[in-house]
Design an enzyme around this catalytic site. Structure first.
Site, PDB file in Angstrom:
ATOM      1  N   HIS A  71      -1.717  -2.838  -6.955  1.00  0.00           N
ATOM      2  CA  HIS A  71      -2.326  -2.526  -5.662  1.00  0.00           C
ATOM      3  C   HIS A  71      -3.841  -2.714  -5.734  1.00  0.00           C
ATOM      4  O   HIS A  71      -4.558  -1.859  -6.256  1.00  0.00           O
ATOM      5  CB  HIS A  71      -1.965  -1.081  -5.252  1.00  0.00           C
TER       6      HIS A  71
ATOM      7  N   ASN B 257      -4.121   5.988  -1.216  1.00  0.00           N
ATOM      8  CA  ASN B 257      -3.737   6.058   0.198  1.00  0.00           C
ATOM      9  C   ASN B 257      -3.096   7.375   0.593  1.00  0.00           C
ATOM     10  O   ASN B 257      -3.182   7.784   1.749  1.00  0.00           O
ATOM     11  CB  ASN B 257      -2.830   4.884   0.576  1.00  0.00           C
TER      12      ASN B 257
ATOM     13  N   SER C 249       0.830  -1.204   0.000  1.00  0.00           N
ATOM     14  CA  SER C 249       0.000   0.000   0.000  1.00  0.00           C
ATOM     15  C   SER C 249       0.863   1.253   0.000  1.00  0.00           C
ATOM     16  O   SER C 249       0.378   2.330  -0.329  1.00  0.00           O
ATOM     17  CB  SER C 249      -0.859   0.038   1.263  1.00  0.00           C
TER      18      SER C 249
ATOM     19  N   GLU D 261      -4.505  -0.116  -8.623  1.00  0.00           N
ATOM     20  CA  GLU D 261      -3.500   0.882  -9.020  1.00  0.00           C
ATOM     21  C   GLU D 261      -2.314   0.107  -9.599  1.00  0.00           C
ATOM     22  O   GLU D 261      -1.754  -0.765  -8.927  1.00  0.00           O
ATOM     23  CB  GLU D 261      -3.047   1.699  -7.812  1.00  0.00           C
TER      24      GLU D 261
END
Ligand code: NAD
Length: 285
Positions: A139, A189, A118, A151
């Site tokens: 991701h 994130n 992450s 991602e």
């Protein structure tokens, strides 16, 4: 052409990635540290498919297909002939580098290596291998079988072929991709984690109860889940690891883990997976 997919770390995320890959017809080899660990991952998949069957969104045949496409193993050697290996072990650079060093020495030269991290730098993991061009970030989001996004992260060295193959794999398991630079937190994130940390800070300073903070964001902003319930869902440990990594990189207070988060992690209240986080899930059951 990707046909056989290896998963390293068959926890919340690894099992989800294994599930969607198996459902899309890939042969999946799932590696965790012990039999008990990969069995737990298979348990997550079984429960998720049972729920889907209850809701009329899957049937017994689909469940059988998914489970029969997954083989659980405890040795990385068993991933040697995979076309793609997705790593989803704990969010710790040293552990991930150790895994990738071994995978690089064991896997066939064409194998693409991917990390589901992450927040850690994909390029730093790629640097311990002799196949930086065949290294990429993939991701996925939690829960993988429901969330639509992946991602795809390019490092300075990711080749066009690797990037396209990784993107096509994510699309083939039903996801929509966004491309991100290899920067901590990527797109989602880097925006989400400071928000979760702020919610914890407000709880810590007594602004409102956990329920009122969560209801405020759900009813006032139309979010499907409040920030504290979402942190429980992600895992307080994972949230703290990501915050620490981003703070370390950016040296910006936005990303500093509040003391309450650290206290709860150290006490073992790491969220839904442990039965207790901001909420008590043992009681709910
Ligand atoms: P988790 O704790 O549920 O699972 C990690 C698994 O890795 C465990 O089953 C553990 O036994 C296994 N493991 C640890 N070391 C290993 C090794 N050396 N070899 C094989 N298996 C090993 O964690 P998670 O929530 O699934 O997170 C995994 C990764 O996915 C992390 O990098 C995390 O940042 C990332 N991620 C998490 C989320 C989330 O919401 N939890 C979302 C996206 C990405």
């Amino acid at each position: 052409m990707i046909k056989k997919v290896g998963i390293v770390g068959f926890g919340q995320m690894g099992s989800g990635i294994g599930q969607v890959a198996a459902a899309a017809g890939y042969e999946v080899v799932a590696c965790d540290v012990s039999e008990k660990d990969y069995e737990r991952g298979l348990g997550y998949i079984t429960r998720s498919l049972d729920k889907a069957i209850e809701r009329g969104k899957a049937d017994e045949a689909a469940k059988k297909k998914v489970l029969s496409n997954i083989k659980g193993v405890t040795k990385l050697e068993e991933l040697a002939d995979c076309d793609l290996v997705c790593e989803a072990v704990v969010e710790n650079m040293d552990v991930k580098k150790e895994v990738f060093k071994k995978l690089d020495s064991l896997c066939k030269p064409e194998t693409i290596l991917a990390s589901n991290t992450s927040s850690l730098a994909i390029g730093d993991m790629a640097a311990v291998t002799a196949r930086r061009d065949k290294f990429v970030g993939l991701h996925f989001f939690n829960p993988v079988q429901i969330m639509k996004l992946v991602e795809v992260v390019r490092t300075l060295d990711t080749s066009d072929d690797t990037f396209v193959a990784a993107r096509e794999f994510a699309e083939s398991v039903g996801k929509t991709c966004v491309t991100a630079k290899d920067s901590p937190g990527f797109v989602v994130n880097v925006l989400l984690i400071p928000y979760l940390l702020d919610a914890i800070r407000q709880l810590e300073r007594g602004l409102a109860t956990r329920e009122d903070i969560d209801n405020g964001m759900m009813l006032g902003c139309g979010h499907p889940m409040g920030p504290l319930a979402l942190t429980d869902f992600i895992g307080l440990d994972t949230t703290m690891f990501i915050a620490d990594i981003m703070f370390d990189e950016f040296k910006d207070g936005h990303y500093a883990a509040p003391p309450l988060l650290r206290r709860m992690v150290n006490a073992g209240y790491i969220g839904k997976k442990a039965g207790r986080g901001f909420y008590d899930y043992a009681k709910k059951k």
